[in-house]
Scaffold this active site. Structure first.
Site, PDB file in Angstrom:
ATOM      1  N   SER A  51      -3.996 -53.783 -74.894  1.00  0.00           N
ATOM      2  CA  SER A  51      -4.745 -52.437 -75.433  1.00  0.00           C
ATOM      3  C   SER A  51      -5.146 -52.309 -76.743  1.00  0.00           C
ATOM      4  CB  SER A  51      -3.481 -51.433 -74.625  1.00  0.00           C
ATOM      5  OG  SER A  51      -4.371 -50.005 -74.577  1.00  0.00           O
ATOM      6  N   ASP A  75      -9.886 -49.636 -64.771  1.00  0.00           N
ATOM      7  CA  ASP A  75      -9.096 -49.165 -65.726  1.00  0.00           C
ATOM      8  C   ASP A  75      -9.118 -47.542 -66.114  1.00  0.00           C
ATOM      9  OD1 ASP A  75      -7.683 -48.601 -68.184  1.00  0.00           O
ATOM     10  OD2 ASP A  75      -7.789 -50.576 -68.849  1.00  0.00           O
ATOM     11  N   HIS A 113      -4.660 -50.267 -65.895  1.00  0.00           N
ATOM     12  CA  HIS A 113      -4.541 -50.454 -67.502  1.00  0.00           C
ATOM     13  C   HIS A 113      -3.310 -51.150 -67.643  1.00  0.00           C
ATOM     14  CE1 HIS A 113      -5.272 -49.861 -71.620  1.00  0.00           C
ATOM     15  NE2 HIS A 113      -4.000 -49.436 -71.809  1.00  0.00           N
TER      16      HIS A 113
END
Length: 326
Positions: free
Chosen positions: A142, A269, A297
């Site tokens: 991320s 996502d 995600h």
């Protein structure tokens, strides 16, 4: 000859929803612990980086730097799982806590942000000098993935890394912020903001010399864009949120990467925009894309048995790293 990597992710039949893939994995391993040793690495500006070392016991094993996501740390489910997977595959690993995400409060006013690559650069330089004979790799999740991708593009052939993997990165920050502000009835925004406000409350004394914000004012921020505009941007020298997003996004750097790099991303996502989906035309020939239609995600849970989920990332990332080891 190494075997061919299978980069085709197939979601578990019982976890095809993008929010389920994103949220449920956090509840799958309540007892999973990270067997690590901590180190405080002093930085050039008289601060520190807290490192969490996970060693497999084999001398001179290749070493993998792991970067967590926004407000993550050694207790993040994906970090613990990846450290364990890497060491079980014969690699050593070290997780770098971004400033203000460690157990102790950092000394300097600055914290971390999506485009801050100085600390990563310092760590990789330090490790390459400390272990001159060991191959170095990196994995970023991320926000940490955006930092890693930007670092790789900035450094080009001088990254000091033999390979990297970037997972669920917000390559286009401005549009992804707008998604987080609305997605899942604003659940993701509230989760992240609560953690960010708690984190910055710890260091209000340090940041008051840079930005003027009280504990009460900080607690009243209820919007991610507003937080970045009032806290993240001014604290790190940006003109505002949009200036920060433009300068910190790693998308323009993907074409400059000269280190073998695997980009793992899900089209569904729920925390990132469609503009953040990496495209072949945006990347260099050193980049391998693994873009799936499902996965959420930092989810990517596979398997047929709900009682025995398969953590696909923990299989494919170590395999990719081993495929690069000569």
């Amino acid at each position: 000859m190494s075997k061919q990597l299978d980069l085709d992710f197939k979601p578990a039949w019982w976890m095809r929803n993008r929010h389920v893939q994103t949220i449920l994995p956090r509840a799958f391993r309540p007892r999973l612990k990270a067997d690590v040793n901590f180190e405080h690495l002093t930085t050039p500006d008289d601060d520190f980086l807290e490192l969490a070392w996970a060693n497999n016991g084999h001398a001179h094993a290749p070493l993998v730097v792991v970067l967590h996501g926004l407000e993550g740390n050694i207790n993040s489910f994906y970090a613990k799982g990846m450290l364990r997977a890497l060491t079980r595959s014969g690699l050593d690993a070290v997780l770098m806590h971004f400033r203000n995400c460690s157990r102790d409060v950092n000394k300097q006013p600055r914290a971390y942000h999506s485009g801050e690559t100085q600390d990563l650069s310092f760590l990789i330089k330090t490790l390459s000098e400390r272990f001159p004979g060991r191959a170095l790799f990196a994995v970023g999740f991320s926000l940490g993935g955006n930092v890693l991708a930007k670092y790789l593009g900035e450094k080009g052939p001088a990254s000091r890394l033999a390979g990297a993997a970037v997972i669920s990165a917000p390559y286009h920050l401005s549009s992804s912020c707008q998604v987080i502000r609305k997605s899942c009835f604003k659940l993701y925004q509230k989760y992240l903001l609560d953690r960010m406000k708690h984190s910055f409350t710890r260091k209000l004394d340090q940041i008051k010399s840079t930005i003027n914000i009280s504990a009460s004012e900080l607690s009243q921020i209820n919007d991610l864009w507003q937080f970045d505009d009032r806290v993240t941007a001014p604290l790190h020298g940006f003109k505002g949120a949009e200036d920060y997003y433009a300068q910190a996004s790693s998308q323009p750097y993907l074409s400059l990467i000269e280190t073998p790099t695997l980009l793992i991303h899900a089209e569904d996502d729920p925390m990132l925009s469609t503009q953040a989906i990496p495209l072949a035309k945006q990347t260099s020939d050193q980049v391998k894309l693994a873009v799936s239609s499902k996965g959420g995600h930092v989810g990517f849970i596979a398997g047929n048995n709900p009682l025995k989920p398969i953590y696909w990332l923990e299989k494919v990332v170590p395999e990719y790293i081993h495929s690069l080891i000569k």
